[in-house]
Write an enzyme that holds these catalytic residues in place. Structure first.
Site: not given
Ligand code: UD1
Length: 371
Positions: A209
């Site tokens: 991811h």
């Molecule tokens: C975050 C953490 C990362 C961790 C990861 C585990 C930061 C900077 N990064 O990354 O350290 O390893 O979580 O999962 O905090 N999304 C969904 N549903 C959800 C959550 C997220 O669809 O329940 C999508 C969001 O729309 C976004 C993407 O996933 O586009 C990323 O979510 P985000 O919370 O920004 O960071 P992660 O890449 O998940």
């Protein structure tokens, strides 16, 4: 003051849950402090959040900030704005944050500015790659936290090099391993292998991811093709993170994945299913931080698809091999493991299932001294 000291714990993203759960349990056993759990809502899908609360049998959040997804700046700012009101209202004695996600950074900043002490669990890990948002989160969080709990000895060196006083640092071991050990038995009831028609010890487990791996379509496709090649010899289970699913959809990579019947895609797995899938895999391939540690704790060979690790103990003592993010190395390393030449490793110091007890005792003394 007559009321109990109040400790406010923060979770936001999936990897926070398995760290906070054992700490809350250990603190409630000591009985001195009241505790509140705040969920920022950084992760909000059922499979990224609620399933972990259920699987880990942890308390439901008392306060939900429901910030959701946004750019780093917007997400961090929204958490800060909402969390400031929580702190003003509840006036906790201490805030406890874990890991390195945006929620960790945002809540630490707010608490520090309101002069509320912060304990950071999993402090001092450094990838030395400041292009990773998590590295910025780690450095800033550590620099303004009051109590720093570390999982491996190297972390204290990283912290003191940045000018942090040794008196703040406590080497306590790994709370993630506490959760792993206390749920391993329960996880054996998981039907995940049957669901994906996998044989114990005869499949690979993949998670990807990180932006470096999935945001560039060519590199991501390269990884998929290498995994596809491997899947001719080893069935692969690939639970897909929401960010990765978005890149698959945007890049029309569904057809590429579908051309490899040996790769089984799934929605993100719950804690118990994923733990069972890790524990029975022949090999795990990942760019996650926590999974490098969990595979070391389980003695399962792990290939880390990144340029570096902030968790060097998993390489020095555990089962982890960091292969870089050049997909061409993947097959050679994976076949080494298939030939029986995977690392066996040993369990790092204090990864014994009692880290949360050590943390709770230190926090108990700390709040007792200031309350
Ligand atoms: C975050 C953490 C990362 C961790 C990861 C585990 C930061 C900077 N990064 O990354 O350290 O390893 O979580 O999962 O905090 N999304 C969904 N549903 C959800 C959550 C997220 O669809 O329940 C999508 C969001 O729309 C976004 C993407 O996933 O586009 C990323 O979510 P985000 O919370 O920004 O960071 P992660 O890449 O998940």
């Amino acid at each position: 003051m007559t009321s109990n000291p109040l400790v406010l714990h923060v979770v936001g993203a999936r990897p926070n849950m398995m760290k906070i759960a054992p700490i809350m349990k250990a603190m409630s056993e000591l009985g001195r402090c009241s505790q509140l759990l705040v969920h920022t809502g950084q992760h909000y899908d059922f499979e990224m959040s609620e399933v972990f609360i259920q699987d880990l049998r942890m308390p439901y959040p008392d306060i939900r900030l429901e910030v959701g997804s946004a750019s780093h700046a917007v997400q961090t700012a929204q958490i800060m704005i909402a969390f400031e009101q929580v702190l003003i209202h509840h006036q906790p004695t201490l805030v406890c944050v874990v890991g390195d996600v945006n929620s960790t950074l945002a809540c630490t900043l707010v608490a520090a500015k309101l002069h509320i002490p912060v304990a950071h669990v999993e402090a001092g890990l450094r990838s030395n790659n400041r292009r990773m948002p998590e590295e910025i989160n780690r450095i800033v969080t550590d620099s303004i936290s009051d109590i720093l709990f570390t999982t491996e000895r190297q972390s204290a060196e990283n912290l003191t090099r940045e000018g942090i006083s040794v008196s703040k640092i406590h080497f306590v071991g790994n709370v993630m391993v506490d959760s792993l050990l206390s749920h391993r038995e329960l996880s054996r009831k998981s039907k995940v292998l049957e669901r994906f028609r996998l044989r114990s010890g005869h499949y690979g487990l993949v998670t990807l991811h990180r932006p470096d791996n999935v945001d560039n379509r060519d590199r991501f496709m390269d990884w998929i093709n290498k995994l596809g090649r491997l899947s001719y010899d080893l069935p692969i289970l690939f639970p897909v993170h929401p960010r990765t699913q978005k890149r698959i959809d945007e890049g029309n990579l569904n057809t590429v994945l579908a051309s490899y019947p040996g790769i089984s895609l799934s929605r993100p797995l719950g804690y118990l299913d994923f733990l069972h899938a890790m524990a029975n895999a022949q090999l795990v391939m990942t760019d996650s931080g926590g999974i490098q540690e969990e595979t070391t704790a389980l003695g399962i060979p792990c290939l880390t698809l990144r340029e570096e690790t902030e968790r060097p103990i998993t390489v020095l003592e555990g089962t982890n091999v960091v292969i870089g993010n050049d997909p061409s190395r993947l097959l050679a390393e994976a076949y080494q493991i298939l030939c029986g030449n995977g690392k066996t490793g040993r369990i790092p110091e204090l990864w014994d299932g009692h880290a949360a007890t050590r943390i709770a005792q230190i926090l108990d003394r700390f709040v007792g001294s200031i309350h």
